[in-house]
Write a protein that holds these residues in place. Structure first.
Motif, PDB file in Angstrom:
ATOM      1  N   GLY A  11       0.813  -1.208   0.000  1.00  4.57           N
ATOM      2  CA  GLY A  11       0.000   0.000   0.000  1.00  4.57           C
ATOM      3  C   GLY A  11       0.846   1.258   0.000  1.00  4.57           C
ATOM      4  N   ILE A  12       2.164   1.080   0.180  1.00  2.00           N
ATOM      5  CA  ILE A  12       3.144   2.169   0.079  1.00  2.00           C
ATOM      6  C   ILE A  12       3.906   1.968  -1.224  1.00  2.00           C
ATOM      7  N   VAL A  13       4.102   3.050  -1.986  1.00  7.32           N
ATOM      8  CA  VAL A  13       4.862   2.929  -3.219  1.00  7.32           C
ATOM      9  C   VAL A  13       6.273   2.436  -2.882  1.00  7.32           C
ATOM     10  N   SER A  14       6.845   1.646  -3.778  1.00  6.17           N
ATOM     11  CA  SER A  14       8.137   1.026  -3.478  1.00  6.17           C
ATOM     12  C   SER A  14       9.314   1.964  -3.696  1.00  6.17           C
ATOM     13  N   ARG A  15       9.162   2.946  -4.575  1.00  7.71           N
ATOM     14  CA  ARG A  15      10.287   3.841  -4.884  1.00  7.71           C
ATOM     15  C   ARG A  15      10.121   5.155  -4.116  1.00  7.71           C
ATOM     16  N   TRP A  16      10.761   5.233  -2.990  1.00  4.22           N
ATOM     17  CA  TRP A  16      10.756   6.455  -2.188  1.00  4.22           C
ATOM     18  C   TRP A  16      12.138   6.634  -1.564  1.00  4.22           C
ATOM     19  N   ASN A  17      12.421   7.831  -1.125  1.00  2.00           N
ATOM     20  CA  ASN A  17      13.688   8.093  -0.441  1.00  2.00           C
ATOM     21  C   ASN A  17      13.487   9.204   0.573  1.00  2.00           C
ATOM     22  N   LEU A  18      14.507   9.418   1.388  1.00  2.00           N
ATOM     23  CA  LEU A  18      14.463  10.439   2.426  1.00  2.00           C
ATOM     24  C   LEU A  18      15.367  11.619   2.085  1.00  2.00           C
ATOM     25  N   GLU A  19      15.586  11.851   0.791  1.00  2.00           N
ATOM     26  CA  GLU A  19      16.464  12.934   0.383  1.00  2.00           C
ATOM     27  C   GLU A  19      15.994  14.259   0.972  1.00  2.00           C
ATOM     28  N   GLY A  20      16.920  14.931   1.654  1.00  2.00           N
ATOM     29  CA  GLY A  20      16.609  16.207   2.272  1.00  2.00           C
ATOM     30  C   GLY A  20      15.949  16.080   3.626  1.00  2.00           C
ATOM     31  N   ALA A  21      15.562  14.861   4.020  1.00  2.00           N
ATOM     32  CA  ALA A  21      14.861  14.661   5.295  1.00  2.00           C
ATOM     33  C   ALA A  21      15.602  13.644   6.167  1.00  2.00           C
ATOM     34  N   GLU A  22      16.931  13.609   6.049  1.00  2.00           N
ATOM     35  CA  GLU A  22      17.703  12.621   6.797  1.00  2.00           C
ATOM     36  C   GLU A  22      17.563  12.790   8.308  1.00  2.00           C
ATOM     37  N   GLY A  23      17.184  13.987   8.759  1.00  2.00           N
ATOM     38  CA  GLY A  23      16.969  14.196  10.190  1.00  2.00           C
ATOM     39  C   GLY A  23      15.898  13.294  10.776  1.00  2.00           C
ATOM     40  N   LEU A  24      15.030  12.758   9.946  1.00  2.00           N
ATOM     41  CA  LEU A  24      14.023  11.807  10.414  1.00  2.00           C
ATOM     42  C   LEU A  24      14.641  10.579  11.068  1.00  2.00           C
ATOM     43  N   LEU A  25      15.862  10.234  10.669  1.00  2.00           N
ATOM     44  CA  LEU A  25      16.505   9.040  11.202  1.00  2.00           C
ATOM     45  C   LEU A  25      16.818   9.186  12.691  1.00  2.00           C
ATOM     46  N   ARG A  26      16.796  10.410  13.203  1.00  2.00           N
ATOM     47  CA  ARG A  26      17.031  10.636  14.633  1.00  2.00           C
ATOM     48  C   ARG A  26      15.733  10.742  15.432  1.00  2.00           C
ATOM     49  N   CYS A  27      14.605  10.702  14.737  1.00  2.00           N
ATOM     50  CA  CYS A  27      13.312  10.827  15.399  1.00  2.00           C
ATOM     51  C   CYS A  27      12.835   9.486  15.942  1.00  2.00           C
ATOM     52  N   GLU A  28      11.774   9.545  16.746  1.00  2.00           N
ATOM     53  CA  GLU A  28      11.116   8.310  17.175  1.00  2.00           C
ATOM     54  C   GLU A  28      10.671   7.518  15.944  1.00  2.00           C
TER      55      GLU A  28
END
Length: 325
Positions: free
Chosen positions: A281-298
């Motif tokens: 239900g989630i598209v397979s091609r996605w990335n976190l470009e520009g949002a790498e700070g999410l990796l430090r979040c809960e």
């Protein structure tokens, strides 16, 4: 598995509906008057913030153990989270107490925002998440439009010092898909097998009584850091850090319908990387470009961000995120 409820919030009149739904959950979970009031106020503050500052968005309500998870999602102008948490700071000419108040009201709070890309806010009301030694885990799931139940389900198993995680996606959506996912999760919990591949092969004959499911199982190791995965069907796995993004492949097939000989695939777990599993239900091609700070979040904030931006919107959708301590 019980999905989150999603409520569009485009004007102030819609906040009341979310607050009433939250109060029903509070009653179901046995919240006392004070705890129920804190939840209601958190809904009001986050809903009002969506209307005043983000141009609208959505509030999600979910149940995790004895707690209510409240999520606020928007694609508005974004904010400086740390400044907005300070009382007296406002971008909309208000008293500037909303976000700071929600953090004080909640038993756990986290948020992430980017300029021009909106915000995700997580507030948990009630008991803390179940402790899993060595890992933090968060998940968000939505049922397909028009459905009350989700054909996706996920679960954890901690036994003899070993932690395993399953994500199942019953074929199609609706009650029969949910039954298939529930059966897979029941067999996962009951099995004595430690190997993900062996567990799935043992479950395959029993799953024939259902319409079948795409399933992945991951065995997690905190020290030495690594994981072992086996799966059949379109469950997507990724190990993501600030410098690497590795896909974890499952094999074609459907548990309970047809599978090939399954294999356990071992992977190193790089430092600072997080594991992401999601249904199709989630598209397979996605990335976190520009949002790498999410990796430090809960983990739940990262899961909600992925769901917000990459949900197909026509099927059940679930994202599970695991961080190593």
């Amino acid at each position: 598995m019980r999905p989150y409820e999603k409520f569009a919030v485009e004007d102030a009149s819609q906040v009341g509906e979310v607050r009433r739904a939250a109060q029903l959950l509070a009653h179901e979970l046995g919240f006392d008057e004070t705890a129920a009031g804190r939840l209601a106020l958190g809904v009001t503050e986050l809903g009002t913030n969506l209307v005043r500052h983000a141009g609208g968005g959505a509030l999600l309500l979910g149940v995790d153990g004895g707690a209510v998870e409240l999520l606020s999602l928007d694609s508005g102008p974004g904010m400086d989270v740390q400044r907005c948490l300070g009382d007296g700071y406002s971008t909309g000419g208000t008293a500037g107490t909303g976000l700071g108040a929600v953090k004080r009201l909640a038993d756990r709070f986290d948020a992430f925002s980017l300029a021009g890309r909106g915000a995700v806010i997580s507030a948990r009301f009630g008991a803390p998440p179940a402790a899993v030694s060595g890992f933090s885990i968060g998940a968000v799931g939505l049922a397909a439009p028009g459905e009350r139940v989700s054909g996706d389900g996920w679960g954890l198993r901690a036994r003899d010092g070993h932690v395993s995680l399953m994500l199942a996606d019953g074929l199609g959506h609706g009650p029969e898909a949910a039954d298939a996912a529930d059966m897979a999760l029941m067999l996962f919990q009951r099995s004595s097998q430690a190997s993900p591949a062996a567990l799935l092969e043992d479950a395959h004959p029993t799953m024939r009584s259902t319409r079948g499911a795409a399933v992945a199982i991951v065995s997690l190791a905190a020290a030495p850091a690594g994981l072992t995965l086996a799966g059949a069907g379109n469950i997507i796995g990724r190990l993501i850090s600030g410098v690497r993004d590795r896909s974890l492949l499952t094999q074609p097939g459907t548990l309970g319908v047809q599978i090939r000989r399954l294999q356990d695939n071992a992977h190193d777990w790089p430092e600072h990387a997080v594991l992401v599993l999601h249904s199709d239900g989630i598209v397979s091609r996605w990335n976190l470009e520009g949002a790498e700070g999410l990796l430090r979040c809960e983990p739940i904030v990262l899961a909600a961000w992925i769901l917000r931006d990459h949900c197909r919107g026509r099927d059940d959708a679930t994202v599970v995120v695991v961080r190593r301590h």
